[in-house]
Scaffold this active site. Structure first.
Site, mmCIF file in Angstrom:
data_model
loop_
_atom_site.group_PDB
_atom_site.id
_atom_site.type_symbol
_atom_site.label_atom_id
_atom_site.label_comp_id
_atom_site.label_asym_id
_atom_site.label_seq_id
_atom_site.Cartn_x
_atom_site.Cartn_y
_atom_site.Cartn_z
ATOM 1 N N GLN A 197 0.843 -1.377 0.070
ATOM 2 C CA GLN A 197 0.043 0.199 -0.166
ATOM 3 C C GLN A 197 0.885 1.152 -0.214
ATOM 4 O OE1 GLN A 197 -3.731 -0.593 0.023
ATOM 5 N NE2 GLN A 197 -2.480 -2.445 -0.565
ATOM 6 N N ALA A 238 -11.647 2.220 4.048
ATOM 7 C CA ALA A 238 -10.789 1.342 3.240
ATOM 8 C C ALA A 238 -10.060 2.399 2.456
ATOM 9 C CB ALA A 238 -11.690 0.341 2.560
ATOM 10 N N HIS A 239 -8.949 1.464 1.659
ATOM 11 C CA HIS A 239 -8.082 2.340 1.053
ATOM 12 C C HIS A 239 -8.688 3.083 -0.224
ATOM 13 C CE1 HIS A 239 -7.183 -1.668 -1.215
ATOM 14 N NE2 HIS A 239 -8.328 -1.485 -1.441
ATOM 15 N N ASN A 240 -8.138 4.334 -0.280
ATOM 16 C CA ASN A 240 -8.501 4.938 -1.651
ATOM 17 C C ASN A 240 -9.760 5.405 -1.645
ATOM 18 O OD1 ASN A 240 -6.557 2.607 -3.234
ATOM 19 N ND2 ASN A 240 -5.799 4.828 -3.274
#
Length: 337
Positions: A197, A238-240
């Protein structure tokens, strides 16, 4: 315990006083539980009977409703907003002015502003930047090259991972983790390969993040939280993910990777938002809903079934399973009629 005479409160809150200016107010309470010395507020018709019977020494109330309370009044066009401002006058200050605790570990290459507090056993890593007026509780970790904006507050046990940026006047509550790895894996056969990540988390100004919430760093691009966003306890971002300015996300909601939520939205408790969907500005999603497609128009949206007793619910579940065959039967009947 703080106390104010009613005249001082009226001046501080910039509202009109109707009643005894000298009466002492030492706390805030609901209409039903207020006693002598308490200030209460009325803004919801559901509590009209409580207003009529309230023992509060004074009530914040609108001009339209003022005649319904015979006692002392602070008259405000928006009583609930006035109450919100008044609450800070009676709040207990839990911030300690301890400066830099002896047990804190601060890397020589960290940059520290003026008038800051750093609590016991907190770690500030190399390249981290702590702006003026920041307060950091005990047992926190501020990762390498992370940045904490002016007048922000981090309660105990907060983890800010490397390269994360937190804006000004943020309040990050206990046990929040910001910048942990996103849940990214590539599947090969029966195996999963972890994806590094490489992005970060960028948090705007005037943001609150509730206890035990996790905000993951981006896989490539950054996870972004806009100005004025309020996130409740136990929320997963969560990511992004991107969240627009002044959006509110209530407790136990989960937002999956790369979802985008617009400005001025309200995501109620227990909502699930799947990956890659987009929600436009000014949307409300009611509690326990599943957002499994993008929302392109402002408004209020819901999913799921409403509460009923278990016997009725079981019957309805059977009918739900029959809907497709029932629809086909009706269509066949109409086309052959």
């Amino acid at each position: 315990m703080r106390s104010y005479d009613l005249a001082s409160l009226a001046e501080l809150l910039q509202v009109k006083l109707d009643g005894d200016a000298t009466i002492k107010i030492s706390g805030l309470a609901t209409l039903a539980n207020a006693n002598e010395g308490d200030l209460s507020f009325y803004h919801n018709p559901l509590y009209f009977n409580d207003l009529l019977k309230s023992r509060a020494s004074a009530v914040i109330i609108s001009p339209q409703q003022a005649d319904n309370f015979p006692g002392n009044k602070l008259i405000a066009e928006q009583p609930y907003i006035c109450y919100a401002r008044a609450s800070h006058l009676f709040a207990v200050n839990t911030q300690e002015n301890y400066g830099l605790a002896e047990s804190a570990h601060i890397h020589p290459q960290a940059r520290l502003g003026e008038k800051i507090n750093i609590g016991n056993n907190t770690v500030v890593e190399a390249g981290a930047s702590i702006a003026d007026g920041v307060s950091i509780g005990a047992n926190c970790v501020i990762g390498r090259n992370a940045s904490i904006g002016k007048d922000s507050r981090l309660d105990h046990n907060v983890c800010i991972a490397h390269d994360v940026v937190v804006g000004q006047r943020a309040h990050i509550y206990s046990s929040v983790v910001i910048g942990s790895d996103g849940f990214g894996f590539a599947k090969e056969g029966e195996k999963y390969h972890k994806i590094a990540q490489l992005g970060s988390v960028l948090i705007g100004d005037d943001v609150e993040v509730g206890a035990n919430t996790c905000i993951d760093r981006g896989a490539l691009d950054d996870t972004r939280i806009g100005d004025g966003v309020k996130i409740d306890n136990q929320v997963q971002i969560a990511h992004n993910v991107e969240i627009g300015d002044n959006t509110v996300i209530c407790g136990c909601s989960a937002v999956a990777g790369s979802a985008r939520i617009g400005k001025n939205c309200v995501i109620a408790g227990g909502v699930g938002i799947i990956n890659h969907v987009e929600i436009t500005d000014n949307v409300t999603v009611t509690a326990m809903s599943l957002v499994n497609q993008s929302i392109t128009r402002p408004g209020s949206y819901s999913s799921g079934t409403g509460l009923s007793n278990t016997r009725e619910w079981k019957k309805n579940i059977v009918r739900f399973r029959q809907l497709d065959s029932m629809a086909k039967s009706i269509k066949k009947y109409l086309t052959t009629k």
